[in-house]
Design an enzyme around this catalytic site. Structure first.
Site, PDB file in Angstrom:
ATOM      1  N   SER A   1      11.459  10.069   8.043  1.00  0.00           N
ATOM      2  CA  SER A   1      10.338  11.021   8.073  1.00  0.00           C
ATOM      3  C   SER A   1      10.828  12.382   8.536  1.00  0.00           C
ATOM      4  CB  SER A   1       9.269  10.524   9.051  1.00  0.00           C
ATOM      5  OG  SER A   1       8.305  11.527   9.273  1.00  0.00           O
TER       6      SER A   1
ATOM      7  N   TYR B   1       7.303   7.688  17.191  1.00  0.00           N
ATOM      8  CA  TYR B   1       7.586   7.697  15.744  1.00  0.00           C
ATOM      9  C   TYR B   1       8.824   8.558  15.444  1.00  0.00           C
ATOM     10  CZ  TYR B   1       6.253   8.188  10.746  1.00  0.00           C
ATOM     11  OH  TYR B   1       6.213   8.179   9.369  1.00  0.00           O
TER      12      TYR B   1
ATOM     13  N   ARG C   1       0.840  -1.207   0.000  1.00  0.00           N
ATOM     14  CA  ARG C   1       0.000   0.000   0.000  1.00  0.00           C
ATOM     15  C   ARG C   1       0.869   1.249   0.000  1.00  0.00           C
ATOM     16  NH1 ARG C   1      -2.631   0.607   4.814  1.00  0.00           N
ATOM     17  NH2 ARG C   1      -1.556  -1.094   5.883  1.00  0.00           N
TER      18      ARG C   1
ATOM     19  N   VAL D   1       8.137  -7.505   9.590  1.00  0.00           N
ATOM     20  CA  VAL D   1       9.524  -7.014   9.679  1.00  0.00           C
ATOM     21  C   VAL D   1      10.031  -6.942  11.121  1.00  0.00           C
ATOM     22  CG1 VAL D   1       9.483  -5.677   7.509  1.00  0.00           C
ATOM     23  CG2 VAL D   1       8.851  -4.554   9.660  1.00  0.00           C
TER      24      VAL D   1
ATOM     25  N   ALA E   1      11.926   6.675  16.554  1.00  0.00           N
ATOM     26  CA  ALA E   1      12.232   5.552  15.651  1.00  0.00           C
ATOM     27  C   ALA E   1      12.867   6.062  14.357  1.00  0.00           C
ATOM     28  CB  ALA E   1      10.951   4.769  15.341  1.00  0.00           C
TER      29      ALA E   1
HETATM   30  P1  NAP Z   1       0.663   2.864   4.850  1.00  0.00           P
HETATM   31  O1  NAP Z   1      -0.133   3.340   3.689  1.00  0.00           O
HETATM   32  O2  NAP Z   1       0.017   2.751   6.187  1.00  0.00           O
HETATM   33  O3  NAP Z   1       1.322   1.456   4.457  1.00  0.00           O
HETATM   34  C1  NAP Z   1       2.141   0.805   5.387  1.00  0.00           C
HETATM   35  C2  NAP Z   1       2.762  -0.410   4.748  1.00  0.00           C
HETATM   36  O4  NAP Z   1       3.642  -1.020   5.713  1.00  0.00           O
HETATM   37  C3  NAP Z   1       1.748  -1.479   4.361  1.00  0.00           C
HETATM   38  O5  NAP Z   1       2.202  -2.099   3.189  1.00  0.00           O
HETATM   39  C4  NAP Z   1       1.817  -2.459   5.539  1.00  0.00           C
HETATM   40  O6  NAP Z   1       1.459  -3.801   5.194  1.00  0.00           O
HETATM   41  C5  NAP Z   1       3.286  -2.387   5.869  1.00  0.00           C
HETATM   42  N1  NAP Z   1       3.610  -2.815   7.232  1.00  0.00           N
HETATM   43  C6  NAP Z   1       3.240  -2.247   8.408  1.00  0.00           C
HETATM   44  N2  NAP Z   1       3.754  -2.937   9.453  1.00  0.00           N
HETATM   45  C7  NAP Z   1       4.463  -3.977   8.911  1.00  0.00           C
HETATM   46  C8  NAP Z   1       5.204  -5.054   9.463  1.00  0.00           C
HETATM   47  N3  NAP Z   1       5.350  -5.208  10.795  1.00  0.00           N
HETATM   48  N4  NAP Z   1       5.788  -5.936   8.605  1.00  0.00           N
HETATM   49  C9  NAP Z   1       5.665  -5.793   7.268  1.00  0.00           C
HETATM   50  N5  NAP Z   1       4.965  -4.799   6.693  1.00  0.00           N
HETATM   51  C10 NAP Z   1       4.370  -3.896   7.505  1.00  0.00           C
HETATM   52  O7  NAP Z   1       1.936   3.817   5.089  1.00  0.00           O
HETATM   53  P2  NAP Z   1       2.687   4.828   4.105  1.00  0.00           P
HETATM   54  O8  NAP Z   1       2.149   6.179   4.310  1.00  0.00           O
HETATM   55  O9  NAP Z   1       2.771   4.253   2.745  1.00  0.00           O
HETATM   56  O10 NAP Z   1       4.134   4.827   4.795  1.00  0.00           O
HETATM   57  C11 NAP Z   1       5.233   4.095   4.275  1.00  0.00           C
HETATM   58  C12 NAP Z   1       6.490   4.546   4.998  1.00  0.00           C
HETATM   59  O11 NAP Z   1       6.688   5.943   4.799  1.00  0.00           O
HETATM   60  C13 NAP Z   1       6.431   4.344   6.522  1.00  0.00           C
HETATM   61  O12 NAP Z   1       7.696   3.967   6.999  1.00  0.00           O
HETATM   62  C14 NAP Z   1       6.082   5.739   7.020  1.00  0.00           C
HETATM   63  O13 NAP Z   1       6.522   5.921   8.357  1.00  0.00           O
HETATM   64  C15 NAP Z   1       6.838   6.596   6.045  1.00  0.00           C
HETATM   65  N6  NAP Z   1       6.338   7.958   5.936  1.00  0.00           N
HETATM   66  C16 NAP Z   1       5.092   8.219   5.466  1.00  0.00           C
HETATM   67  C17 NAP Z   1       4.655   9.511   5.395  1.00  0.00           C
HETATM   68  C18 NAP Z   1       3.289   9.872   4.879  1.00  0.00           C
HETATM   69  O14 NAP Z   1       2.944  11.070   4.939  1.00  0.00           O
HETATM   70  N7  NAP Z   1       2.499   8.960   4.373  1.00  0.00           N
HETATM   71  C19 NAP Z   1       5.496  10.562   5.796  1.00  0.00           C
HETATM   72  C20 NAP Z   1       6.774  10.259   6.263  1.00  0.00           C
HETATM   73  C21 NAP Z   1       7.185   8.939   6.319  1.00  0.00           C
HETATM   74  P3  NAP Z   1      -0.094  -4.317   5.228  1.00  0.00           P
HETATM   75  O15 NAP Z   1      -0.743  -3.755   3.982  1.00  0.00           O
HETATM   76  O16 NAP Z   1      -0.003  -5.802   5.182  1.00  0.00           O
HETATM   77  O17 NAP Z   1      -0.689  -3.774   6.474  1.00  0.00           O
END
Ligand code: NAP
Length: 241
Positions: free
Chosen positions: A140, A153, A11, A60, A156
């Site tokens: 982040s 967060y 996702r 993970v 981390a």
């Molecule tokens: P998201 O839409 O919530 O997707 C999270 C993804 O991580 C999903 O594929 C989920 O798998 C997977 N995941 C969560 N826990 C896991 C685990 N223990 N083992 C394996 N897979 C796991 O999040 P996102 O916004 O795309 O964020 C992706 C990364 O970018 C994260 O590290 C987040 O902290 C970072 N980030 C995001 C933003 C933002 O604004 N969106 C900003 C800064 C940093 P499932 O589908 O199976 O649940």
């Protein structure tokens, strides 16, 4: 065949990154924790465009789960190697410190930091042997400036940036580069409950970012063109600091 492993590739940012990285020279391994349906959709889209995509579910934050899944993949792929690793899996469990439960603290630290450690340690050996590798850690803005309600967060992600700098120096001699990306607000499931119309007023570019914009930066860092960049954290935040 060379493979890119994208953790949390089912996702959001991870799905866009997996799609963007796939090329005739690079296949992709889509890791996810539980959302199989979403992961299958990403793999099908990649395959429909002529790419190779494997699904590899594991948590993970579980050493056993990481080692078992990667061992199985390596056994099934004796002639393939993982040359690109994107440590993208992450979760949010926001709360003010005064109300934060121990479980919220540990869940976030374990997913981001333990996840980085277990997966990277496992994949690193192949990169060091092959004398080529690209490790890209999705940190982040919270890890750079700290955000209230996100002590877990922010801690981390700041630790992930520290580990990026240390590991970059350990493995540079083997032409393995290690970099971090620090996104601001990017549209995804993680940010869908945030009030974008209010928050975007603080962002100089006046909007949330798209996952594809982060994927483009990952793609550059994963390419040979980025060969002299290592230990760096690159912000992608529309000018928000
Ligand atoms: P998201 O839409 O919530 O997707 C999270 C993804 O991580 C999903 O594929 C989920 O798998 C997977 N995941 C969560 N826990 C896991 C685990 N223990 N083992 C394996 N897979 C796991 O999040 P996102 O916004 O795309 O964020 C992706 C990364 O970018 C994260 O590290 C987040 O902290 C970072 N980030 C995001 C933003 C933002 O604004 N969106 C900003 C800064 C940093 P499932 O589908 O199976 O649940």
């Amino acid at each position: 065949m060379n493979y890119a492993l994208v953790t949390g590739g089912s996702r959001g940012l991870g799905a866009s990154i997996a799609k963007r990285l796939t090329s005739p020279e690079l296949a992709v391994i889509i890791n996810y924790r539980s959302n199989e349906e979403a992961a299958i959709r990403v793999a099908e889209e990649i395959r429909a465009n002529g790419g190779i995509a494997d699904l590899l579910p594991f948590d993970v934050s579980s050493e056993k789960s990481v080692d078992a899944a990667l061992e199985k993949w390596e056994d099934a792929h004796p002639n393939d190697q993982i040359t690109v690793l994107v440590n993208n899996a992450g979760i949010r469990e926001d709360n003010l410190m005064i109300f934060m439960q121990s479980e919220q603290w540990h869940k976030v630290i374990n997913t981001t930091l333990d996840g980085f450690f277990y997966v990277t340690r496992r994949v690193l050996k192949g990169m060091l042997t092959k004398k080529f590798g690209r490790i890209i850690n999705i940190a982040s803005l919270s890890g750079l400036k700290g955000l209230p309600g996100q002590a877990n967060y922010s801690a981390a992600k700041a630790a992930l940036i520290g580990a990026t700098k240390a590991l970059a120096q350990e493995v540079a001699a083997r032409k393995v580069t290690v970099n971090a990306i620090a996104p601001g607000f990017i549209k995804s499931d993680m940010t869908k409950d945030l009030d974008e119309s209010t928050l975007k007023k603080q962002i100089p570019l006046g909007r949330f970012g798209e996952p594809e914009e982060v994927a483009a930066l990952v793609s550059f860092l994963a390419s040979k063109d980025s060969s002299y960049i290592t230990g760096e954290t690159i912000s992608i935040n529309g000018g928000l600091y």
